[in-house]
Write a protein that holds these residues in place. Structure first.
Motif, PDB file in Angstrom:
ATOM      1  N   GLY A  12     -21.091  18.455  57.389  1.00 22.38           N
ATOM      2  CA  GLY A  12     -19.835  19.166  57.226  1.00 22.38           C
ATOM      3  C   GLY A  12     -18.881  18.573  56.217  1.00 22.38           C
ATOM      4  N   THR A  13     -19.358  17.618  55.394  1.00 23.42           N
ATOM      5  CA  THR A  13     -18.494  17.023  54.366  1.00 23.42           C
ATOM      6  C   THR A  13     -19.094  17.259  52.986  1.00 23.42           C
ATOM      7  OG1 THR A  13     -19.582  14.854  54.386  1.00 23.42           O
ATOM      8  CG2 THR A  13     -17.764  15.193  55.957  1.00 23.42           C
ATOM      9  N   ASP A  14     -18.242  17.116  51.971  1.00 28.01           N
ATOM     10  CA  ASP A  14     -18.704  17.171  50.585  1.00 28.01           C
ATOM     11  C   ASP A  14     -19.324  15.822  50.233  1.00 28.01           C
ATOM     12  OD1 ASP A  14     -17.751  19.812  49.736  1.00 28.01           O
ATOM     13  OD2 ASP A  14     -15.753  18.968  50.028  1.00 28.01           O
ATOM     14  N   PHE A  15     -20.521  15.855  49.678  1.00 28.04           N
ATOM     15  CA  PHE A  15     -21.229  14.634  49.298  1.00 28.04           C
ATOM     16  C   PHE A  15     -21.386  14.612  47.785  1.00 28.04           C
ATOM     17  CE2 PHE A  15     -25.217  12.556  48.106  1.00 28.04           C
ATOM     18  CZ  PHE A  15     -25.017  11.295  48.650  1.00 28.04           C
ATOM     19  N   VAL A  16     -21.067  13.475  47.166  1.00 27.65           N
ATOM     20  CA  VAL A  16     -21.254  13.285  45.728  1.00 27.65           C
ATOM     21  C   VAL A  16     -21.760  11.867  45.499  1.00 27.65           C
ATOM     22  CG1 VAL A  16     -20.149  13.228  43.458  1.00 27.65           C
ATOM     23  CG2 VAL A  16     -19.351  14.857  45.177  1.00 27.65           C
ATOM     24  N   THR A  17     -22.774  11.737  44.670  1.00 35.28           N
ATOM     25  CA  THR A  17     -23.248  10.419  44.243  1.00 35.28           C
ATOM     26  C   THR A  17     -23.751  10.537  42.812  1.00 35.28           C
ATOM     27  OG1 THR A  17     -24.558   8.485  44.879  1.00 35.28           O
ATOM     28  CG2 THR A  17     -25.652  10.628  45.041  1.00 35.28           C
ATOM     29  N   SER A  18     -23.722   9.421  42.098  1.00 37.60           N
ATOM     30  CA  SER A  18     -24.164   9.401  40.704  1.00 37.60           C
ATOM     31  C   SER A  18     -25.104   8.234  40.465  1.00 37.60           C
ATOM     32  CB  SER A  18     -22.968   9.245  39.758  1.00 37.60           C
ATOM     33  OG  SER A  18     -22.096  10.320  39.887  1.00 37.60           O
ATOM     34  N   VAL A  19     -25.974   8.405  39.494  1.00 36.78           N
ATOM     35  CA  VAL A  19     -26.850   7.329  39.049  1.00 36.78           C
ATOM     36  C   VAL A  19     -26.817   7.334  37.520  1.00 36.78           C
ATOM     37  CG1 VAL A  19     -28.922   8.783  39.098  1.00 36.78           C
ATOM     38  CG2 VAL A  19     -29.150   6.316  39.226  1.00 36.78           C
ATOM     39  N   THR A  20     -26.785   6.137  36.930  1.00 33.54           N
ATOM     40  CA  THR A  20     -26.833   6.014  35.475  1.00 33.54           C
ATOM     41  C   THR A  20     -28.233   5.569  35.086  1.00 33.54           C
ATOM     42  OG1 THR A  20     -24.495   5.411  35.382  1.00 33.54           O
ATOM     43  CG2 THR A  20     -25.836   4.880  33.453  1.00 33.54           C
ATOM     44  N   LEU A  21     -28.882   6.360  34.254  1.00 37.47           N
ATOM     45  CA  LEU A  21     -30.232   6.031  33.798  1.00 37.47           C
ATOM     46  C   LEU A  21     -30.129   5.126  32.572  1.00 37.47           C
ATOM     47  CD1 LEU A  21     -31.960   9.510  34.133  1.00 37.47           C
ATOM     48  CD2 LEU A  21     -31.769   7.673  35.812  1.00 37.47           C
ATOM     49  N   THR A  22     -30.846   4.002  32.613  1.00 38.59           N
ATOM     50  CA  THR A  22     -30.799   3.024  31.526  1.00 38.59           C
ATOM     51  C   THR A  22     -32.209   2.645  31.089  1.00 38.59           C
ATOM     52  OG1 THR A  22     -30.730   1.176  33.092  1.00 38.59           O
ATOM     53  CG2 THR A  22     -28.610   2.046  32.337  1.00 38.59           C
ATOM     54  N   ASP A  23     -32.294   2.091  29.885  1.00 39.32           N
ATOM     55  CA  ASP A  23     -33.575   1.560  29.411  1.00 39.32           C
ATOM     56  C   ASP A  23     -33.748   0.138  29.935  1.00 39.32           C
ATOM     57  OD1 ASP A  23     -32.056  -0.121  27.763  1.00 39.32           O
ATOM     58  OD2 ASP A  23     -32.448   1.039  25.940  1.00 39.32           O
ATOM     59  N   ASP A  24     -34.804  -0.527  29.531  1.00 39.36           N
ATOM     60  CA  ASP A  24     -35.099  -1.875  30.019  1.00 39.36           C
ATOM     61  C   ASP A  24     -34.033  -2.898  29.641  1.00 39.36           C
ATOM     62  OD1 ASP A  24     -37.420  -1.010  31.234  1.00 39.36           O
ATOM     63  OD2 ASP A  24     -38.694  -1.510  29.512  1.00 39.36           O
ATOM     64  N   GLN A  66     -24.478  16.641  43.993  1.00 34.46           N
ATOM     65  CA  GLN A  66     -23.426  17.121  44.891  1.00 34.46           C
ATOM     66  C   GLN A  66     -24.053  18.017  45.948  1.00 34.46           C
ATOM     67  OE1 GLN A  66     -20.595  19.270  42.553  1.00 34.46           O
ATOM     68  NE2 GLN A  66     -19.955  17.488  41.394  1.00 34.46           N
ATOM     69  N   LEU A  67     -23.571  17.860  47.176  1.00 34.87           N
ATOM     70  CA  LEU A  67     -23.955  18.753  48.264  1.00 34.87           C
ATOM     71  C   LEU A  67     -22.649  19.213  48.910  1.00 34.87           C
ATOM     72  CD1 LEU A  67     -26.545  19.838  49.694  1.00 34.87           C
ATOM     73  CD2 LEU A  67     -26.095  18.124  51.451  1.00 34.87           C
ATOM     74  N   PRO A  68     -22.299  20.484  48.764  1.00 39.73           N
ATOM     75  CA  PRO A  68     -21.033  20.962  49.299  1.00 39.73           C
ATOM     76  C   PRO A  68     -20.994  20.913  50.828  1.00 39.73           C
ATOM     77  CG  PRO A  68     -22.061  22.607  47.853  1.00 39.73           C
ATOM     78  CD  PRO A  68     -23.046  21.511  48.060  1.00 39.73           C
ATOM     79  N   ALA A  69     -19.783  20.809  51.371  1.00 40.58           N
ATOM     80  CA  ALA A  69     -19.588  20.784  52.827  1.00 40.58           C
ATOM     81  C   ALA A  69     -20.195  22.014  53.491  1.00 40.58           C
ATOM     82  CB  ALA A  69     -18.101  20.677  53.151  1.00 40.58           C
ATOM     83  N   ALA A  70     -20.088  23.164  52.841  1.00 39.15           N
ATOM     84  CA  ALA A  70     -20.637  24.398  53.418  1.00 39.15           C
ATOM     85  C   ALA A  70     -22.150  24.304  53.629  1.00 39.15           C
ATOM     86  CB  ALA A  70     -20.303  25.589  52.530  1.00 39.15           C
ATOM     87  N   THR A  71     -22.825  23.556  52.756  1.00 38.51           N
ATOM     88  CA  THR A  71     -24.281  23.384  52.891  1.00 38.51           C
ATOM     89  C   THR A  71     -24.609  22.348  53.955  1.00 38.51           C
ATOM     90  OG1 THR A  71     -24.611  23.986  50.575  1.00 38.51           O
ATOM     91  CG2 THR A  71     -26.406  22.810  51.663  1.00 38.51           C
ATOM     92  N   SER A  72     -23.962  21.174  53.884  1.00 43.12           N
ATOM     93  CA  SER A  72     -24.276  20.131  54.867  1.00 43.12           C
ATOM     94  C   SER A  72     -23.884  20.553  56.283  1.00 43.12           C
ATOM     95  CB  SER A  72     -23.601  18.804  54.502  1.00 43.12           C
ATOM     96  OG  SER A  72     -22.203  18.868  54.624  1.00 43.12           O
ATOM     97  N   ASN A  73     -22.898  21.432  56.400  1.00 45.90           N
ATOM     98  CA  ASN A  73     -22.439  21.890  57.711  1.00 45.90           C
ATOM     99  C   ASN A  73     -23.493  22.719  58.447  1.00 45.90           C
ATOM    100  OD1 ASN A  73     -20.301  21.968  59.659  1.00 45.90           O
ATOM    101  ND2 ASN A  73     -20.089  24.142  59.170  1.00 45.90           N
ATOM    102  N   VAL A  74     -24.286  23.479  57.712  1.00 49.35           N
ATOM    103  CA  VAL A  74     -25.291  24.329  58.354  1.00 49.35           C
ATOM    104  C   VAL A  74     -26.643  23.645  58.514  1.00 49.35           C
ATOM    105  CG1 VAL A  74     -24.177  26.475  57.640  1.00 49.35           C
ATOM    106  CG2 VAL A  74     -25.954  25.462  56.189  1.00 49.35           C
ATOM    107  N   MET A  75     -26.769  22.432  57.973  1.00 48.96           N
ATOM    108  CA  MET A  75     -28.020  21.687  58.134  1.00 48.96           C
ATOM    109  C   MET A  75     -28.011  20.974  59.482  1.00 48.96           C
ATOM    110  SD  MET A  75     -28.356  20.096  54.280  1.00 48.96           S
ATOM    111  CE  MET A  75     -29.968  19.352  54.565  1.00 48.96           C
ATOM    112  N   ASP A  76     -29.130  20.990  60.170  1.00 47.94           N
ATOM    113  CA  ASP A  76     -29.252  20.226  61.410  1.00 47.94           C
ATOM    114  C   ASP A  76     -29.172  18.740  61.080  1.00 47.94           C
ATOM    115  OD1 ASP A  76     -29.619  22.490  62.976  1.00 47.94           O
ATOM    116  OD2 ASP A  76     -31.800  22.436  62.735  1.00 47.94           O
TER     117      ASP A  76
END
Length: 109
Positions: A12-24, A66-76
């Protein structure tokens, strides 16, 4: 094979996370022309799924989920699997992340 990363999402919450892709050398990858897609399924073989909104910032190599609250709210609540794939302008597909998503139950309705 993508990097393994497990995610914890409060139902039931908005989820946001980021990852930065880098070379070696730790330099951010240039992602011009790349698009992303990411799905969450209860099991790898499940026919039904939910979708993360994927944003790619080309110049900085950042991929945001991103996963909106409306989506996470309906997931078991419980355990799911996910992955994130990027497609280059030439059609090459790469899996950059994969792992387990745990949806924790909410109380407030």
């Amino acid at each position: 094979m993508g990097t393994k990363a497990n995610l914890l999402i409060d139902q039931g919450t908005d989820f946001v996370t980021s990852v930065t892709l880098t070379d070696d050398d730790g330099v951010a990858l240039e992602l011009t022309g790349y698009t992303g897609v990411a799905q969450i399924r209860k099991y790898y073989t499940s026919a039904t799924f939910n979708t993360f909104v994927v944003s790619v910032t080309a110049a900085t190599g950042v991929v945001q989920l991103q996963l909106p609250a409306a989506t996470s709210n309906v997931m078991d609540h419980g355990r799911y699997v996910y992955d994130v794939e990027l497609t280059a302008s030439d059609g090459t597909v790469s899996r950059i992340m994969e792992g387990i998503v745990t949806i924790t139950p909410g109380v407030t309705r």
